[in-house]
Write a protein that holds these residues in place. Structure first.
Motif, short mmCIF file in Angstrom:
data_model
loop_
_atom_site.label_atom_id
_atom_site.label_comp_id
_atom_site.label_asym_id
_atom_site.label_seq_id
_atom_site.Cartn_x
_atom_site.Cartn_y
_atom_site.Cartn_z
N ILE A 97 0.84 -1.20 0.00
CA ILE A 97 0.00 0.00 0.00
C ILE A 97 0.88 1.26 0.00
N ALA A 98 2.02 1.19 0.71
CA ALA A 98 2.92 2.35 0.78
C ALA A 98 3.71 2.55 -0.51
N GLY A 99 3.64 1.57 -1.43
CA GLY A 99 4.36 1.70 -2.70
C GLY A 99 5.80 1.23 -2.60
N LEU A 100 6.15 0.53 -1.53
CA LEU A 100 7.53 0.06 -1.37
C LEU A 100 7.75 -1.31 -2.01
N LEU A 101 6.66 -1.94 -2.35
CA LEU A 101 6.73 -3.29 -2.93
C LEU A 101 5.69 -3.36 -4.04
N ARG A 102 6.07 -3.94 -5.16
CA ARG A 102 5.13 -4.07 -6.27
C ARG A 102 4.47 -5.45 -6.19
N PRO A 103 3.15 -5.53 -6.09
CA PRO A 103 2.51 -6.85 -5.99
C PRO A 103 2.58 -7.56 -7.33
N ILE A 104 2.51 -8.89 -7.31
CA ILE A 104 2.55 -9.59 -8.60
C ILE A 104 1.20 -9.45 -9.31
N LYS A 105 0.16 -9.18 -8.53
CA LYS A 105 -1.17 -8.96 -9.13
C LYS A 105 -1.94 -7.98 -8.25
N GLY A 106 -2.80 -7.21 -8.85
CA GLY A 106 -3.65 -6.32 -8.07
C GLY A 106 -3.23 -4.86 -8.19
N ASP A 107 -4.01 -4.02 -7.58
CA ASP A 107 -3.86 -2.59 -7.79
C ASP A 107 -4.17 -1.81 -6.50
N ILE A 108 -3.46 -0.71 -6.30
CA ILE A 108 -3.77 0.20 -5.20
C ILE A 108 -4.19 1.52 -5.84
N ARG A 109 -5.38 1.99 -5.52
CA ARG A 109 -5.84 3.26 -6.08
C ARG A 109 -6.13 4.25 -4.94
N LEU A 110 -5.51 5.42 -5.07
CA LEU A 110 -5.72 6.46 -4.06
C LEU A 110 -6.34 7.65 -4.77
N ILE A 156 24.81 10.41 -16.39
CA ILE A 156 23.84 10.98 -15.45
C ILE A 156 22.43 10.92 -16.06
N THR A 157 22.31 11.20 -17.35
CA THR A 157 20.99 11.14 -17.99
C THR A 157 20.41 9.73 -17.90
N LEU A 158 21.23 8.74 -18.26
CA LEU A 158 20.75 7.35 -18.19
C LEU A 158 20.44 6.94 -16.75
N SER A 159 21.31 7.33 -15.83
CA SER A 159 21.11 6.97 -14.42
C SER A 159 19.83 7.59 -13.89
N PHE A 160 19.59 8.84 -14.27
CA PHE A 160 18.40 9.56 -13.82
C PHE A 160 17.14 8.82 -14.27
N LEU A 161 17.19 8.30 -15.52
CA LEU A 161 16.03 7.58 -16.05
C LEU A 161 15.85 6.22 -15.38
N LEU A 162 16.97 5.58 -15.04
CA LEU A 162 16.91 4.22 -14.49
C LEU A 162 16.78 4.19 -12.98
N PHE A 163 17.13 5.30 -12.33
CA PHE A 163 17.30 5.26 -10.88
C PHE A 163 16.04 4.84 -10.13
N GLU A 164 14.89 5.32 -10.53
CA GLU A 164 13.67 5.01 -9.80
C GLU A 164 13.46 3.49 -9.73
N TYR A 165 13.74 2.82 -10.85
CA TYR A 165 13.58 1.37 -10.88
C TYR A 165 14.61 0.69 -9.96
N VAL A 166 15.87 1.15 -10.07
CA VAL A 166 16.94 0.56 -9.25
C VAL A 166 16.66 0.77 -7.76
N TRP A 167 16.20 1.94 -7.41
CA TRP A 167 15.99 2.34 -6.01
C TRP A 167 14.77 1.65 -5.39
N ASN A 168 13.73 1.50 -6.18
CA ASN A 168 12.49 0.97 -5.60
C ASN A 168 12.34 -0.54 -5.71
N GLU A 169 13.07 -1.17 -6.63
CA GLU A 169 12.85 -2.62 -6.82
C GLU A 169 13.72 -3.42 -5.87
#
Lengths: 211, 221
Positions: free
Chosen positions: A56-69, B208-221
């Motif tokens: 829900i906080a957006g820290l983890l992506r679920p494999i299925k489903g959706d969170i809508r705010l 930096i341009t490429l990193s800026f585009l990729l960073f959100e994925y790297v940081w959050n996944e």
């Protein structure tokens, strides 16, 4: 941060499924809620309470489903959820090498807000840390750390407050502070908390049991 | 925009403040640089080294001294479990730019200590001090720009140090080779430096341009 109508916040959790490796922890979980409501998520250890809060906080992506705010009738895109949601979790720590005040100053500034020293001190008062703001976070007891995390989460006045085991490590006074904050937040925002404490479950307007 | 800049400044100030209190990266940076420099000075200081040798030596010292410190900013966030807090409170673009600025500050600090010491200990003087400083600054900027995204990538891994070195090597070669060549020209003099400087300017822009585009994925996944 833009002024928003906190009375019209809705959250839809739709068909959330998640697994770690081959172990499925959440299967098709769904509920919705709006401002003024609170939800207690309960379930045995490993049932996915923390995972659901992280999704829900957006820290983890679920494999299925959706969170809508949605706020004031407008859907918020998932990238912007972060601005409106705060999570207090045993897995999310503050900075040991900063004082309590410095931690709050940093977190408000980095999230794009400006807050005066007086306002920050009033939040410390609120969680019962009025004399300890200049002490290093690393020197706090686990209960004091939990109180500061709660202050950090509520200081930016999020529309959706997520609490994972909110009273862990707290003494009776600490629990009272947490319950007050939960009550205040329920009045104009959405509160979702995960707990296994029987006397806390009743604080949730609705109960979602996992596992 | 000003709020975004304020957020970046807040992150840089926080990192500098924590660094000054713990000296986690600074100690490693300065100690490694001085030890390496002294060893090089003791073994090669009496020899008459060619400009290409001086250029190679100074960049080897910069590279190995800075590796641990450059990796530490993201690793420390993960190890102290503050990364999750940062993910909740800060926009990914703020985190990337804040950490990049912090890496640049660390390298600037290293250069301020290393360059005068190298010139004195090795008894060498560049033909043009301005060009020499320009090579150092641009090369270090390239180094910081590439290592920021790599540090974010390895911070969640188990063998962070080894992985950081392995991943950095191919990405840093395109900035190290022109940096060494340009520094050699700064030592011996000559006009053919501009070609290398163009590479040193273009490299961080691309990375930096490429990193800026990729960073959100790297940081959050």
């Amino acid at each position: 941060m833009e002024k928003i109508d906190r009375n019209r916040v809705t959250l839809e959790v739709d068909g959330i499924t998640h697994r770690y490796g081959v172990r499925r922890v959440l299967t098709n979980i769904g509920f919705d809620c709006q401002s003024g409501e609170s939800i207690c998520i309960t379930g045995h250890n490993g049932s996915g309470k923390s995972t659901l809060l992280k999704i829900i906080a957006g820290l983890l992506r679920p494999i299925k489903g959706d969170i809508r705010l949605s706020i004031a009738g407008q859907d918020i895109d998932s990238e912007s959820h972060r601005k409106h949601i705060r999570l207090v979790s045993p897995e999310a720590e503050l900075y040991d090498d900063l004082t309590g005040i410095e931690n709050l100053e940093f977190l408000t500034r980095v999230s794009g807000m400006k807050m005066s020293h007086t306002q920050i001190e009033s939040y410390l008062d609120r969680v019962g840390l009025h004399n300890r703001g200049n002490d290093m976070y690393g020197a706090y007891s686990s209960g004091m750390k939990q109180r500061l995390k709660l202050a950090a989460a509520t200081i930016t006045r999020p529309e959706l407050l997520l609490l994972d085991e909110p009273t862990s490590n707290l003494d009776d006074d600490g629990r009272k502070v947490v319950y007050e904050i939960m009550d205040q937040h329920k009045a104009d925002g959405i509160l979702i908390f995960a707990t296994n404490e029987n006397d806390e479950v009743s604080l949730g307007g609705r109960i979602v049991t996992l596992g | 925009m000003s709020l975004w800049v304020n957020s970046v400044i807040a992150l840089v100030v926080k990192d500098v403040r924590c660094e000054l209190r713990t000296r986690y990266g600074l100690n490693a940076l300065v100690l490694f640089a001085i030890i390496t420099l002294v060893v090089v000075g003791l073994t090669a200081g009496q020899e008459l080294l060619s400009p290409s040798m001086h250029a190679s030596l100074i960049w080897i010292i910069i590279l190995f001294s800075s590796m641990q410190a450059l990796a530490s900013s993201f690793i420390r966030e993960e190890e102290s479990r503050t990364a999750q807090t940062l993910r909740v409170f800060a926009a990914p673009s703020v985190v990337f730019v804040g950490k990049l600025v912090f890496s640049i500050l660390l390298l600037a600090f290293l250069l301020v200590i290393l360059i005068p010491l190298y010139i004195v200990l090795m008894d060498v003087s560049p033909q043009s001090l301005l060009r020499f400083v320009l090579c150092m600054a641009l090369g270090s900027f390239g180094l910081a720009s590439a290592t920021t995204i790599i540090a974010a990538m390895v911070s969640k891994a188990t063998v962070k140090g080894a992985l950081f070195a392995v991943l950095s090597f191919p990405l840093l070669l395109p900035v190290l080779l022109p940096s060494i060549a340009a520094t050699e020209i700064a030592f011996k003099g000559g006009d053919e430096m501009w070609g290398y400087l163009k590479v040193l300017i273009a490299y961080p822009i691309v990375v930096i341009t490429l990193s800026f585009l990729l960073f959100e994925y790297v940081w959050n996944e």
